[in-house]
Scaffold this motif. Structure first.
Motif, PDB file in Angstrom:
ATOM      1  N   ARG A   1       0.858  -1.189   0.000  1.00 43.18           N
ATOM      2  CA  ARG A   1       0.000   0.000   0.000  1.00 43.18           C
ATOM      3  C   ARG A   1       0.890   1.233   0.000  1.00 43.18           C
ATOM      4  N   ILE A   2       0.744   2.065  -1.013  1.00 43.17           N
ATOM      5  CA  ILE A   2       1.650   3.213  -1.152  1.00 43.17           C
ATOM      6  C   ILE A   2       0.846   4.396  -1.683  1.00 43.17           C
ATOM      7  N   ASP A   3       1.088   5.604  -1.143  1.00 45.38           N
ATOM      8  CA  ASP A   3       0.323   6.733  -1.674  1.00 45.38           C
ATOM      9  C   ASP A   3       1.031   7.291  -2.903  1.00 45.38           C
ATOM     10  N   ASP A   4       0.282   8.101  -3.704  1.00 43.90           N
ATOM     11  CA  ASP A   4       0.786   8.532  -5.005  1.00 43.90           C
ATOM     12  C   ASP A   4       2.083   9.330  -4.896  1.00 43.90           C
ATOM     13  N   ARG A   5       2.152  10.191  -3.862  1.00 39.58           N
ATOM     14  CA  ARG A   5       3.363  11.015  -3.749  1.00 39.58           C
ATOM     15  C   ARG A   5       4.566  10.161  -3.372  1.00 39.58           C
ATOM     16  N   ALA A   6       4.332   9.131  -2.588  1.00 32.57           N
ATOM     17  CA  ALA A   6       5.437   8.234  -2.230  1.00 32.57           C
ATOM     18  C   ALA A   6       5.885   7.444  -3.455  1.00 32.57           C
ATOM     19  N   ALA A   7       4.920   7.011  -4.271  1.00 36.34           N
ATOM     20  CA  ALA A   7       5.275   6.278  -5.499  1.00 36.34           C
ATOM     21  C   ALA A   7       6.101   7.175  -6.414  1.00 36.34           C
ATOM     22  N   ALA A   8       5.709   8.452  -6.481  1.00 34.87           N
ATOM     23  CA  ALA A   8       6.454   9.386  -7.336  1.00 34.87           C
ATOM     24  C   ALA A   8       7.878   9.582  -6.806  1.00 34.87           C
ATOM     25  N   GLU A   9       8.008   9.610  -5.498  1.00 32.63           N
ATOM     26  CA  GLU A   9       9.334   9.808  -4.891  1.00 32.63           C
ATOM     27  C   GLU A   9      10.241   8.599  -5.175  1.00 32.63           C
ATOM     28  N   VAL A  10       9.682   7.406  -5.014  1.00 34.96           N
ATOM     29  CA  VAL A  10      10.464   6.189  -5.307  1.00 34.96           C
ATOM     30  C   VAL A  10      10.883   6.211  -6.777  1.00 34.96           C
ATOM     31  N   ALA A  11       9.940   6.565  -7.644  1.00 36.82           N
ATOM     32  CA  ALA A  11      10.231   6.596  -9.083  1.00 36.82           C
ATOM     33  C   ALA A  11      11.350   7.599  -9.372  1.00 36.82           C
ATOM     34  N   PHE A  12      11.250   8.759  -8.767  1.00 37.80           N
ATOM     35  CA  PHE A  12      12.221   9.821  -9.035  1.00 37.80           C
ATOM     36  C   PHE A  12      13.628   9.428  -8.607  1.00 37.80           C
ATOM     37  N   ARG A  13      13.702   8.622  -7.556  1.00 37.47           N
ATOM     38  CA  ARG A  13      15.038   8.266  -7.050  1.00 37.47           C
ATOM     39  C   ARG A  13      15.551   6.938  -7.607  1.00 37.47           C
ATOM     40  N   SER A  14      14.943   6.447  -8.677  1.00 37.40           N
ATOM     41  CA  SER A  14      15.290   5.111  -9.171  1.00 37.40           C
ATOM     42  C   SER A  14      16.299   5.103 -10.315  1.00 37.40           C
ATOM     43  N   ARG A  15      17.025   6.167 -10.492  1.00 38.41           N
ATOM     44  CA  ARG A  15      18.066   6.250 -11.530  1.00 38.41           C
ATOM     45  C   ARG A  15      17.539   5.834 -12.899  1.00 38.41           C
ATOM     46  N   GLY A  16      16.310   6.168 -13.180  1.00 34.03           N
ATOM     47  CA  GLY A  16      15.764   5.887 -14.512  1.00 34.03           C
ATOM     48  C   GLY A  16      15.670   4.410 -14.849  1.00 34.03           C
ATOM     49  N   THR A  17      15.691   3.538 -13.817  1.00 38.73           N
ATOM     50  CA  THR A  17      15.848   2.094 -14.059  1.00 38.73           C
ATOM     51  C   THR A  17      14.760   1.272 -13.368  1.00 38.73           C
ATOM     52  N   PRO A  18      13.952   0.530 -14.131  1.00 38.44           N
ATOM     53  CA  PRO A  18      12.874  -0.244 -13.507  1.00 38.44           C
ATOM     54  C   PRO A  18      13.352  -1.214 -12.422  1.00 38.44           C
ATOM     55  N   ARG A  19      14.470  -1.896 -12.654  1.00 44.18           N
ATOM     56  CA  ARG A  19      14.905  -2.853 -11.626  1.00 44.18           C
ATOM     57  C   ARG A  19      15.157  -2.131 -10.308  1.00 44.18           C
ATOM     58  N   ILE A  20      15.746  -0.930 -10.382  1.00 43.99           N
ATOM     59  CA  ILE A  20      16.011  -0.182  -9.149  1.00 43.99           C
ATOM     60  C   ILE A  20      14.690   0.288  -8.538  1.00 43.99           C
ATOM     61  N   ALA A  21      13.749   0.687  -9.387  1.00 42.05           N
ATOM     62  CA  ALA A  21      12.443   1.124  -8.866  1.00 42.05           C
ATOM     63  C   ALA A  21      11.807  -0.006  -8.063  1.00 42.05           C
ATOM     64  N   ASN A  22      11.857  -1.222  -8.616  1.00 46.78           N
ATOM     65  CA  ASN A  22      11.257  -2.362  -7.909  1.00 46.78           C
ATOM     66  C   ASN A  22      11.999  -2.659  -6.614  1.00 46.78           C
ATOM     67  N   ARG A  23      13.311  -2.520  -6.665  1.00 44.42           N
ATOM     68  CA  ARG A  23      14.104  -2.810  -5.460  1.00 44.42           C
ATOM     69  C   ARG A  23      13.832  -1.761  -4.371  1.00 44.42           C
ATOM     70  N   LEU A  24      13.789  -0.486  -4.767  1.00 42.06           N
ATOM     71  CA  LEU A  24      13.534   0.556  -3.770  1.00 42.06           C
ATOM     72  C   LEU A  24      12.130   0.429  -3.188  1.00 42.06           C
TER      73      LEU A  24
END
Ligand SMILES: Nc1ncnc2c1ncn2[C@@H]1O[C@H](COP(=O)(O)OP(=O)(O)OP(=O)(O)O)[C@@H](O)[C@H]1O
Length: 351
Positions: free
Chosen positions: A203-226
């Motif tokens: 369960r994640i709110d939209d702003r938190a999802a955006a923050e994780v996305a922003f800090r994921s170095r443009g990389t889906p694998r990192i997004a999933n890991r974070l």
């Protein structure tokens, strides 16, 4: 799921790879981002299907974790054909490749990861296989050696490489479709984070999802890991619901900075600024100074630093941009350069 995740979540044991597999999109339509690649690939596949032929060989180039394996799986699924997976380092001799090629079924998709690391004699065998669906098996040694031609079933090769520049021209030219996969933008990563959260029951709110996305170095694998790391944090320190504040605290704890730079990126940048005055410095020297292999620095850290405008590759070596000094809160040295030159025109790149 890693040992650490198991300890905090108490969920059934699944390893990281299994989670990766569970999160992979299975169809081209579910593959997020890489719009142009997706559209071009879709045409290649569907026109081949229409003609009842095996599609051209496909080369996917791009950094780690951008979705090359996922796309290879999708290609096989879209074609309704089996997928065989191997990698360049596993092919040490031409015979290793012959063993794979000679057992392919008609229309099978062969995924050859890290294709730039395949042994040279195997590479030459691959040329013939890709072009004529034939391999020459050499029997015997020395002057008495003979090459026995062996037909193989028509197949589609999907090669993946993080270093397209290292592929010999004749090999690159044999791919009918070459796709370069670039970093994802934050909006695309946000969709990936929300999709993965849904699949993992986070369960994640939209702003938190955006923050994780922003800090994921443009990389889906990192997004999933974070996402999994912030999930851990939210479960242990709160009630499991990932809010923006929780996401920020977790990402800070895991040393991912506000622009998504991780420990290796920051180490490279810091070394470049504090040990080499901002450069230019050769790749090997820079890598040694952070205790990493040159290839790791070149493939993993540098592309993102370049993309962020923090580092530049020049013929004389790596240099930091003014933004790099600002990013680390350091002041560039104020020594005037010789005769109008810049301060950093000093060390030749010997790598
Ligand atoms: N476009 C995408 N949409 C959704 N998820 C994606 C996408 N691309 C990659 N992923 C996710 O990221 C993870 C890593 O992708 P993948 O293994 O395909 O990367 P890769 O480029 O093959 O990496 P490597 O070069 O390190 O093998 C996968 O688990 C997948 O779920």
């Amino acid at each position: 799921m890693s040992e650490e995740e198991r300890l905090v979540s108490g969920e059934q044991y699944i390893d990281d790879q299994a989670i990766d597999a569970a999160l992979r999109p299975k169809k081209l339509d579910d593959f997020i981002g890489q719009e142009r690649v997706r559209e071009q690939l879709s045409l290649v596949l569907h026109s081949a299907l229409r003609r009842g032929r095996t599609p051209d060989h496909v080369l996917l180039s791009g950094g780690p974790g951008l979705g090359k394996t996922t796309l290879a799986m999708i290609i096989a699924a879209e074609l309704g054909r089996p997928l065989r997976i191997t990698s360049g380092p596993a092919i040490e001799r031409a015979g290793d490749l012959a063993a794979v090629l000679s057992t392919l079924s008609e229309g099978e998709v062969l995924f050859l990861d890290e294709i730039h690391r395949m042994a040279r004699p195997a590479e030459e065998m691959l040329y013939l296989a890709m072009e004529d669906f034939r391999v020459d098996v050499v029997v015997g040694k020395g002057p008495g050696a003979t090459a026995i031609p062996l037909d193989i079933a028509p197949f589609t090769l999907v090669g993946a490489t993080t270093r397209a520049g290292m592929l010999p021209g004749p090999l690159r030219d044999r791919f009918g479709f070459v796709a370069h996969m670039d970093f994802y933008d934050p909006a695309e990563l946000e969709i990936i984070v929300r999709r993965s959260a849904g699949l993992l029951g986070v369960r994640i709110d939209d702003r938190a999802a955006a923050e994780v996305a922003f800090r994921s170095r443009g990389t889906p694998r990192i997004a999933n890991r974070l996402l999994r790391r912030v999930r851990d944090f939210a479960e242990v320190r709160a009630d499991g619901y990932v809010t923006l504040d929780l996401a920020r605290s977790a990402l800070d704890l895991y040393e991912v900075d506000e622009s998504g730079l991780d420990r290796l990126d920051l180490a490279v940048l810091r070394a470049l600024l504090t040990k080499f005055g901002g450069g230019p410095v050769g790749l090997s020297t820079l890598a040694v100074s952070v205790g990493e292999e040159p290839e790791t620095v070149e493939v993993v850290a540098e592309p993102f630093l370049v993309r962020q405008g923090l580092l530049a590759r020049t013929p004389r070596g790596r240099i930091a941009t003014p933004a790099a000094w600002t990013h680390l809160g350091l002041a560039p040295p104020q020594v005037p350069g010789p005769a109008g030159g810049t301060l950093f025109d000093v060390t030749p790149d010997t790598d």
